[in-house]
Design an enzyme around this catalytic site. Sequence first.
Site, PDB file in Angstrom:
ATOM      1  N   PRO A   1      33.647  36.998  35.070  1.00 16.90           N
ATOM      2  CA  PRO A   1      33.429  36.923  36.508  1.00 16.90           C
ATOM      3  C   PRO A   1      34.166  37.449  37.518  1.00 16.90           C
ATOM      4  O   PRO A   1      35.533  37.755  37.024  1.00 16.90           O
ATOM      5  CB  PRO A   1      33.764  35.278  36.780  1.00 16.90           C
ATOM      6  CG  PRO A   1      34.615  34.831  35.604  1.00 16.90           C
ATOM      7  CD  PRO A   1      34.387  35.749  34.563  1.00 16.90           C
ATOM      8  N   ASP A   2      33.778  37.889  38.557  1.00 15.54           N
ATOM      9  CA  ASP A   2      34.617  38.716  39.528  1.00 15.54           C
ATOM     10  C   ASP A   2      35.117  37.594  40.562  1.00 15.54           C
ATOM     11  O   ASP A   2      34.402  36.930  41.308  1.00 15.54           O
ATOM     12  CB  ASP A   2      33.767  39.631  40.196  1.00 15.54           C
ATOM     13  CG  ASP A   2      34.879  40.378  41.456  1.00 15.54           C
ATOM     14  OD1 ASP A   2      35.568  39.839  41.986  1.00 15.54           O
ATOM     15  OD2 ASP A   2      34.520  41.890  41.420  1.00 15.54           O
ATOM     16  N   ILE A   3      36.236  36.970  40.495  1.00 15.08           N
ATOM     17  CA  ILE A   3      37.159  36.082  41.138  1.00 15.08           C
ATOM     18  C   ILE A   3      36.822  36.320  42.588  1.00 15.08           C
ATOM     19  O   ILE A   3      36.593  35.392  43.517  1.00 15.08           O
ATOM     20  CB  ILE A   3      38.447  35.775  40.630  1.00 15.08           C
ATOM     21  CG1 ILE A   3      38.447  35.501  39.196  1.00 15.08           C
ATOM     22  CG2 ILE A   3      39.064  34.549  41.331  1.00 15.08           C
ATOM     23  CD1 ILE A   3      39.750  35.466  38.500  1.00 15.08           C
TER      24      ILE A   3
ATOM     25  N   LYS B   1      34.984  49.743  47.540  1.00 13.77           N
ATOM     26  CA  LYS B   1      35.521  48.668  46.959  1.00 13.77           C
ATOM     27  C   LYS B   1      35.451  47.471  48.011  1.00 13.77           C
ATOM     28  O   LYS B   1      35.071  46.332  47.837  1.00 13.77           O
ATOM     29  CB  LYS B   1      36.751  48.673  46.148  1.00 13.77           C
ATOM     30  CG  LYS B   1      36.997  47.494  45.408  1.00 13.77           C
ATOM     31  CD  LYS B   1      38.083  47.817  44.176  1.00 13.77           C
ATOM     32  CE  LYS B   1      37.370  48.458  43.248  1.00 13.77           C
ATOM     33  NZ  LYS B   1      38.551  49.004  42.336  1.00 13.77           N
TER      34      LYS B   1
ATOM     35  N   ASP C   1      38.015  43.188  33.152  1.00 11.55           N
ATOM     36  CA  ASP C   1      36.442  43.064  33.516  1.00 11.55           C
ATOM     37  C   ASP C   1      35.650  42.448  32.187  1.00 11.55           C
ATOM     38  O   ASP C   1      34.570  41.965  32.564  1.00 11.55           O
ATOM     39  CB  ASP C   1      36.299  44.683  33.769  1.00 11.55           C
ATOM     40  CG  ASP C   1      36.666  44.879  35.242  1.00 11.55           C
ATOM     41  OD1 ASP C   1      36.769  44.074  36.142  1.00 11.55           O
ATOM     42  OD2 ASP C   1      37.217  46.280  35.312  1.00 11.55           O
TER      43      ASP C   1
ATOM     44  N   LYS D   1      42.333  34.767  12.225  1.00 14.08           N
ATOM     45  CA  LYS D   1      42.770  36.187  12.177  1.00 14.08           C
ATOM     46  C   LYS D   1      42.058  36.753  11.573  1.00 14.08           C
ATOM     47  O   LYS D   1      41.638  36.816  10.400  1.00 14.08           O
ATOM     48  CB  LYS D   1      44.359  36.372  11.816  1.00 14.08           C
ATOM     49  CG  LYS D   1      44.752  37.846  11.957  1.00 14.08           C
ATOM     50  CD  LYS D   1      46.134  37.736  11.599  1.00 14.08           C
ATOM     51  CE  LYS D   1      46.672  39.377  11.709  1.00 14.08           C
ATOM     52  NZ  LYS D   1      47.911  39.550  10.612  1.00 14.08           N
TER      53      LYS D   1
ATOM     54  N   ASN E   1      46.348  44.000  29.832  1.00  9.98           N
ATOM     55  CA  ASN E   1      46.677  45.422  30.510  1.00  9.98           C
ATOM     56  C   ASN E   1      48.228  45.504  30.946  1.00  9.98           C
ATOM     57  O   ASN E   1      48.848  44.306  30.659  1.00  9.98           O
ATOM     58  CB  ASN E   1      45.616  45.633  31.755  1.00  9.98           C
ATOM     59  CG  ASN E   1      46.058  44.196  32.888  1.00  9.98           C
ATOM     60  OD1 ASN E   1      46.741  44.124  33.360  1.00  9.98           O
ATOM     61  ND2 ASN E   1      44.742  43.657  33.058  1.00  9.98           N
TER      62      ASN E   1
ATOM     63  N   PHE F   1      43.168  43.898  46.045  1.00 10.20           N
ATOM     64  CA  PHE F   1      43.872  44.860  45.708  1.00 10.20           C
ATOM     65  C   PHE F   1      42.836  45.941  44.866  1.00 10.20           C
ATOM     66  O   PHE F   1      42.233  45.615  44.369  1.00 10.20           O
ATOM     67  CB  PHE F   1      45.273  44.612  44.921  1.00 10.20           C
ATOM     68  CG  PHE F   1      46.200  44.291  45.898  1.00 10.20           C
ATOM     69  CD1 PHE F   1      46.238  43.023  46.590  1.00 10.20           C
ATOM     70  CD2 PHE F   1      47.365  45.240  45.910  1.00 10.20           C
ATOM     71  CE1 PHE F   1      47.326  42.796  47.404  1.00 10.20           C
ATOM     72  CE2 PHE F   1      48.596  44.722  46.713  1.00 10.20           C
ATOM     73  CZ  PHE F   1      48.643  43.541  47.422  1.00 10.20           C
TER      74      PHE F   1
HETATM   75  O1  C5P Z   1      36.686  45.742  40.740  1.00 13.80           O
HETATM   76  P1  C5P Z   1      38.493  45.798  40.664  1.00 13.80           P
HETATM   77  O2  C5P Z   1      38.902  45.143  39.377  1.00 13.80           O
HETATM   78  O3  C5P Z   1      38.842  47.093  40.846  1.00 13.80           O
HETATM   79  O4  C5P Z   1      38.861  44.801  42.052  1.00 13.80           O
HETATM   80  C1  C5P Z   1      40.336  44.854  42.251  1.00 13.80           C
HETATM   81  C2  C5P Z   1      40.333  43.499  42.851  1.00 13.80           C
HETATM   82  O5  C5P Z   1      39.627  42.322  42.673  1.00 13.80           O
HETATM   83  C3  C5P Z   1      41.667  42.877  42.952  1.00 13.80           C
HETATM   84  O6  C5P Z   1      41.966  42.293  44.041  1.00 13.80           O
HETATM   85  C4  C5P Z   1      41.347  41.928  41.891  1.00 13.80           C
HETATM   86  O7  C5P Z   1      42.752  40.996  41.815  1.00 13.80           O
HETATM   87  C5  C5P Z   1      40.096  41.543  41.932  1.00 13.80           C
HETATM   88  N1  C5P Z   1      39.508  41.028  40.663  1.00 13.80           N
HETATM   89  C6  C5P Z   1      38.930  39.763  40.680  1.00 13.80           C
HETATM   90  N2  C5P Z   1      38.210  39.502  39.420  1.00 13.80           N
HETATM   91  C7  C5P Z   1      37.776  40.292  38.666  1.00 13.80           C
HETATM   92  C8  C5P Z   1      38.233  41.722  38.882  1.00 13.80           C
HETATM   93  C9  C5P Z   1      38.880  41.980  39.952  1.00 13.80           C
HETATM   94  O8  C5P Z   1      39.350  38.791  41.247  1.00 13.80           O
HETATM   95  N3  C5P Z   1      37.245  39.941  37.678  1.00 13.80           N
END
Ligand code: C5P
Length: 406
Positions: free
Chosen positions: A306-308, A338, A278, A288, A209, A324
């Site tokens: 994973p959502d860190i 959120k 995501d 390739k 991104n 953020f």
């Molecule tokens: O769900 P979204 O991506 O909009 O959330 C943004 C926040 O969550 C940011 O603080 C981002 O660094 C964190 N995040 C994360 N791991 C992910 C997706 C988002 O830590 N997989």
Amino acid sequence: MDLNGRSILLAVSGGVAAYKAAELCRLLVKEGASVQVVLTAAAARFVGAATFQALSGRPVVTDLWESPVADGMPHIGLTRAADLIVVAPATADVLGKAANGIADDLLSTLLLASNKPVLFAPAMNREMWAHPATQRNVARLREDGALISGPAAGEQACGEVGEGRLVEPEDLLQDIVAALQPKVLAGRRVLVTAGPTFEPIDPVRGLTNRSSGKMGYAVARAAREAGAQVVLVSGPTALATPHGVQRVDVETAQQMFDAVMAHIAQSDVFVAVAAVADWRPAQTLPHKLKKQEGQHAPALELAPNPDILASVAALPDAPFCVGFAAESDKLIEHAAAKRARKGVPLLLANLGPQTFGRDDNALELFDSSGHRPLGRGSKIDLARRLIAEIAARLPASPAGDGGSTG
Ligand code: C5P
């Protein structure tokens, strides 16, 4: 400009690195500082007073006895007018005199007469630096409250390689700006994620991104300026590591997750600024992906990352977590939801996705009592404001040392 309205007394002692002090002088003026240069007799043999006079726009002071100051006491007058005294380069001789209260020339006398914070940037041959006498002197200066920046390691003017180089002027500038910031995070450990992630499709392509990493790097820098020990877990960016920050480079969200989890137990604060993908390709091809005549476009199967931030916030012993959000519509509604969904006490919403890569930003702050603007400005200014907000929400501070800047 980070040093607007600040007065810096730049004391240059006699080492080859004195030529880098000229560059430092230029950078300080560029950041808005008023700079008064003091040269020792030995420094003036390396770089002439005329150079510093031209760069600072003020007469240079070199002699205790030939004073341009009205009352004829430069060692008093000069320090009273300064916000910070910077000794760069600081030779072994100057460190020795300062540590032992010896005052036999203008620089050593003004250091003894000073009532201002002092930052020493040592520079000398590696054996001189490693000598027990120098190490003893530096330890004593730290005990006395002095800030020590560096020295850096690398190739030396004498041809040897080791520790003893003057910290580069840009890094020294960061330490000087830091020395003037309030130490609201002294003794705290802060973990920050920044930048994009890169999710490989094959050895040459991937999903990523437009995050530049600038906001996350600014948060890491501001946390360090506030006295914290900072680890920055960074996706691929073109940015320089903020001085004094430990950086861990990663590419994928999974690697970022692993690096964060490896450091989280030693963190009091976690600020997730990274734009984490995501989704990742379900499989990374070992070769390739080739385009073939008459073939349909290949479909890319994705798997969730994973959502860190949410994972850290859900830990039983979670640090203070800050998130953020970049929203394209219904900013207030989505950002508030959120914050609740991720289970974090503080969330910052970027006002518009167009902030990617820019040096300025506007942020809205969300906490348990609602939301309000954090303001608009440069990313480093906003990061400093955010650090103050975080510090105000932390439980009582552990004993912080706030000592070294190196
Ligand atoms: O769900 P979204 O991506 O909009 O959330 C943004 C926040 O969550 C940011 O603080 C981002 O660094 C964190 N995040 C994360 N791991 C992910 C997706 C988002 O830590 N997989």
